[in-house]
Design a protein around this motif. Structure first.
Motif, mmCIF file in Angstrom:
data_model
loop_
_atom_site.group_PDB
_atom_site.id
_atom_site.type_symbol
_atom_site.label_atom_id
_atom_site.label_comp_id
_atom_site.label_asym_id
_atom_site.label_seq_id
_atom_site.Cartn_x
_atom_site.Cartn_y
_atom_site.Cartn_z
ATOM 1 N N TYR A 91 35.829 -17.577 -38.820
ATOM 2 C CA TYR A 91 34.771 -16.624 -38.283
ATOM 3 C C TYR A 91 35.219 -14.925 -38.083
ATOM 4 O O TYR A 91 34.428 -14.204 -38.583
ATOM 5 N N ALA A 92 36.370 -15.104 -37.317
ATOM 6 C CA ALA A 92 36.901 -13.751 -37.176
ATOM 7 C C ALA A 92 37.076 -12.858 -38.390
ATOM 8 O O ALA A 92 36.988 -11.735 -38.535
ATOM 9 N N ILE A 93 37.648 -13.474 -39.652
ATOM 10 C CA ILE A 93 37.876 -12.801 -40.858
ATOM 11 C C ILE A 93 36.530 -12.504 -41.245
ATOM 12 O O ILE A 93 36.554 -11.551 -42.219
ATOM 13 N N GLU A 94 35.586 -13.411 -41.200
ATOM 14 C CA GLU A 94 34.195 -13.039 -41.606
ATOM 15 C C GLU A 94 33.734 -11.942 -41.087
ATOM 16 O O GLU A 94 33.280 -10.909 -41.736
ATOM 17 N N LEU A 95 33.831 -11.794 -39.780
ATOM 18 C CA LEU A 95 33.421 -10.635 -38.979
ATOM 19 C C LEU A 95 34.450 -9.348 -39.291
ATOM 20 O O LEU A 95 33.620 -8.313 -39.526
ATOM 21 N N ARG A 96 35.473 -9.268 -39.632
ATOM 22 C CA ARG A 96 36.243 -7.983 -40.179
ATOM 23 C C ARG A 96 35.710 -7.955 -41.356
ATOM 24 O O ARG A 96 35.763 -6.510 -41.619
ATOM 25 N N SER A 97 35.118 -8.536 -42.425
ATOM 26 C CA SER A 97 34.985 -8.288 -43.748
ATOM 27 C C SER A 97 33.701 -7.251 -43.546
ATOM 28 O O SER A 97 33.421 -6.549 -44.488
ATOM 29 N N TRP A 98 32.792 -7.495 -42.462
ATOM 30 C CA TRP A 98 31.614 -6.652 -42.255
ATOM 31 C C TRP A 98 32.294 -5.024 -42.090
ATOM 32 O O TRP A 98 31.519 -4.186 -42.615
ATOM 33 N N MET A 99 33.279 -4.696 -41.830
ATOM 34 C CA MET A 99 33.818 -3.606 -41.479
ATOM 35 C C MET A 99 34.773 -3.007 -42.790
ATOM 36 O O MET A 99 34.966 -1.985 -43.175
ATOM 37 N N ALA A 100 35.615 -4.133 -43.202
ATOM 38 C CA ALA A 100 36.659 -3.812 -44.069
ATOM 39 C C ALA A 100 36.088 -3.903 -45.571
ATOM 40 O O ALA A 100 36.457 -2.837 -46.246
ATOM 41 N N ALA A 101 35.653 -5.105 -45.960
ATOM 42 C CA ALA A 101 35.260 -5.125 -47.445
ATOM 43 C C ALA A 101 33.814 -6.136 -47.562
ATOM 44 O O ALA A 101 33.985 -7.152 -47.816
ATOM 45 N N GLN A 106 26.215 -8.230 -46.866
ATOM 46 C CA GLN A 106 26.751 -7.493 -45.575
ATOM 47 C C GLN A 106 26.207 -6.064 -45.709
ATOM 48 O O GLN A 106 25.975 -5.633 -44.787
ATOM 49 N N GLN A 107 26.603 -5.516 -46.740
ATOM 50 C CA GLN A 107 26.585 -3.973 -46.785
ATOM 51 C C GLN A 107 24.716 -3.776 -46.970
ATOM 52 O O GLN A 107 24.653 -2.802 -46.206
ATOM 53 N N ARG A 108 24.032 -4.655 -47.348
ATOM 54 C CA ARG A 108 22.670 -4.384 -47.283
ATOM 55 C C ARG A 108 22.300 -4.571 -45.894
ATOM 56 O O ARG A 108 21.389 -3.574 -45.410
ATOM 57 N N LEU A 109 22.811 -5.406 -45.041
ATOM 58 C CA LEU A 109 22.182 -5.732 -43.550
ATOM 59 C C LEU A 109 22.846 -4.569 -42.837
ATOM 60 O O LEU A 109 21.929 -3.961 -41.811
ATOM 61 N N ARG A 110 24.025 -4.054 -43.198
ATOM 62 C CA ARG A 110 24.609 -2.919 -42.457
ATOM 63 C C ARG A 110 23.873 -1.816 -42.506
ATOM 64 O O ARG A 110 23.793 -0.756 -41.398
ATOM 65 N N ARG A 144 23.807 -9.400 -35.050
ATOM 66 C CA ARG A 144 25.079 -8.980 -34.524
ATOM 67 C C ARG A 144 26.063 -7.916 -35.051
ATOM 68 O O ARG A 144 26.684 -6.861 -35.023
ATOM 69 N N PRO A 145 26.673 -8.879 -36.256
ATOM 70 C CA PRO A 145 27.902 -8.295 -36.933
ATOM 71 C C PRO A 145 27.315 -7.037 -37.714
ATOM 72 O O PRO A 145 27.900 -5.979 -37.898
ATOM 73 N N ALA A 146 25.965 -7.059 -37.999
ATOM 74 C CA ALA A 146 25.713 -5.529 -38.882
ATOM 75 C C ALA A 146 25.420 -4.585 -37.946
ATOM 76 O O ALA A 146 25.950 -3.609 -38.295
ATOM 77 N N ILE A 147 25.065 -4.608 -36.711
ATOM 78 C CA ILE A 147 24.727 -3.694 -35.759
ATOM 79 C C ILE A 147 26.408 -3.158 -35.190
ATOM 80 O O ILE A 147 26.338 -1.841 -35.073
ATOM 81 N N ARG A 148 27.059 -4.033 -35.150
ATOM 82 C CA ARG A 148 28.512 -3.619 -34.644
ATOM 83 C C ARG A 148 29.198 -2.926 -35.697
ATOM 84 O O ARG A 148 29.843 -1.933 -35.586
ATOM 85 N N ALA A 167 37.788 0.951 -33.964
ATOM 86 C CA ALA A 167 37.854 0.563 -32.640
ATOM 87 C C ALA A 167 36.643 0.576 -31.834
ATOM 88 O O ALA A 167 36.429 -0.046 -30.929
ATOM 89 N N VAL A 168 35.793 1.588 -32.136
ATOM 90 C CA VAL A 168 34.676 1.819 -31.377
ATOM 91 C C VAL A 168 33.428 1.200 -31.888
ATOM 92 O O VAL A 168 32.846 1.683 -32.879
ATOM 93 N N THR A 169 32.925 0.017 -31.391
ATOM 94 C CA THR A 169 31.851 -0.600 -31.688
ATOM 95 C C THR A 169 30.767 -0.960 -30.633
ATOM 96 O O THR A 169 29.821 -1.394 -30.919
ATOM 97 N N GLY A 170 31.450 -1.012 -29.393
ATOM 98 C CA GLY A 170 30.357 -1.343 -28.257
ATOM 99 C C GLY A 170 30.045 -2.905 -28.275
ATOM 100 O O GLY A 170 29.198 -3.293 -27.657
#
Length: 395
Positions: A91-101, A106-110, A144-148, A167-170
């Motif tokens: 799950y944490a790897i999935e969350l990182r993928s929203w930011m890294a790759a 995910q890109q559409r929702l972001r 949540r992952p999209a807004i972060r 590092a700054v996501t709130g």
């Protein structure tokens, strides 16, 4: 120009958060370690976000899992507990993928979340608008992952930062707390200030560790201007975990030569082999010595130096990248004193092309992990063996 209105209870938190974000952004300007800092910040942010969503994971175990290392499991852990931990790491790897790759969805929702933040930004300072936009997004049952993931992009879009501050996501402000908007805004600003301050501490620590490693290696190399050990230290400092073949490709040398360089750095106590694997074909990974606790989290056979103690190396129970003191007097400094900036190393010898190749390889590995998780989620075999192109251990 219209005056920006900020409620009185928010002013102090806004000022502190703005100063912390500005200091971090300035420290990253022209810094050769920025990409390595971004990787570890994304990984730590994913760890924090998973914790806010009710899934606690360890940073060192997450780093080992991301790099495909077999994890050590406690003897007393039951099968369900082990399964929950692996699910949390995935799950944490999935969350990182929203930011890294991010993938296409995910890109559409972001991007939708980013547009939502832009629509809420009128008449308010950027950080306050970000807090209010996040609150409105969550009220509308947004991801949540999209807004972060959108927060660092929005701050850069508003001109508050030059870089995308991973590092700054709130994200920690999404834990349970007051439901009133002003209460959430203050909590968000306090979270942003803390994230930015911790991100700057991490960067300064990485610089200090790099400087100490370079000093030790430069002393060993002496007057040898053709030594590649300093360049190897630069790549170790600027990359997450480094394999022998990756170092050989980055420096344009043989695998045997890269192996000798890494072994020399281990002997100098500058680097550490975090996998503990043996054998000619084994995939061994190296990092600066502060990453040694990763080795205690893997199940690979542990190698020991000749004459050294037997058994698994002791796990170092310290915070990841804890502050390194230059001398004994640093610990006695007053807590309110501003930490001194470390002397910056010259960037003339830093091979950014080699670093680009390493970052591209790390991103490709992240995408490979995502493809593997997608296959498992669909119920397919993780590694097709009939006519497929992927085999177990192909990485």
């Amino acid at each position: 120009m219209a005056d920006l209105f900020v409620a009185g209870g928010i002013v102090t938190a806004l000022e502190d958060a703005a100063v912390a974000v500005g200091r971090l952004d300035a420290a990253l300007a022209g810094n050769p370690l920025r990409r390595a800092w971004t990787f570890w910040s994304e990984l730590d942010a994913a760890r924090r976000h998973a914790g806010a969503d009710g899934r606690k994971v360890d940073l060192f175990r997450l780093a080992a899992h991301l790099h495909g290392l077999p994890l050590r499991l406690g003897d007393t852990a039951s099968a369900p507990e082990r399964g929950r931990e692996i699910a949390g790491l995935n799950y944490a790897i999935e969350l990182r993928s929203w930011m890294a790759a991010p993938d296409r969805e995910q890109q559409r929702l972001r991007d939708i979340a980013l547009d939502s933040l832009r629509d809420c930004g009128g008449g308010q300072p950027a950080l306050v608008a970000t807090a209010q936009g996040m609150l409105e997004w969550l009220a509308g049952q947004g991801s949540r992952p999209a807004i972060r993931a959108a927060v660092p992009l929005y701050l850069r879009d508003r001109g508050i930062t030059i870089h995308r501050l991973a590092a700054v996501t709130g994200g920690d402000s999404l834990r349970a707390g007051p439901v009133d908007p002003d209460g959430f805004t203050v909590r968000f600003l306090e979270t942003v200030g803390r994230e930015a301050a911790e991100g700057r501490d991490l960067l300064l620590t990485m610089e200090r560790e790099w400087r100490q490693a370079r000093l030790r290696v430069d002393h060993r190399a002496g007057a040898r201007s053709n030594s590649r050990l300093p360049a190897a230290v630069d790549l170790l400092a600027a990359s997450p975990l480094l394999s022998i073949s990756a170092l050989a490709e980055a420096l344009g040398c043989s695998v045997e030569g890269a192996s000798r360089m890494l072994e020399a750095l281990v002997q100098l106590e500058v680097a550490a082999e975090v996998t503990g694997r043996t054998g000619r074909g084994a995939r061994r990974l190296y990092g600066l010595k502060r990453l040694l606790p990763i080795r205690a989290e893997t199940t690979a056979v542990q190698r020991r130096a000749r004459g050294g103690p037997r058994g698994r190396p002791k796990r170092v129970l310290i915070a990841p990248f804890a502050e390194l003191a230059d001398d004994a007097g640093v610990a006695d400094a007053t807590p309110d004193a501003e930490p001194a900036e470390p002397t910056r190393l010259t960037a003339a010898s830093f091979d950014f092309d080699a670093l680009d190749r390493l970052i591209a390889a790390a991103d490709e590995r992240t995408r490979g992990v995502r493809r593997l998780l997608d296959r498992i989620a669909r119920g397919d075999k993780p590694f097709p063996t009939a006519d497929g192109t992927e085999e177990p251990g192909a990485a």
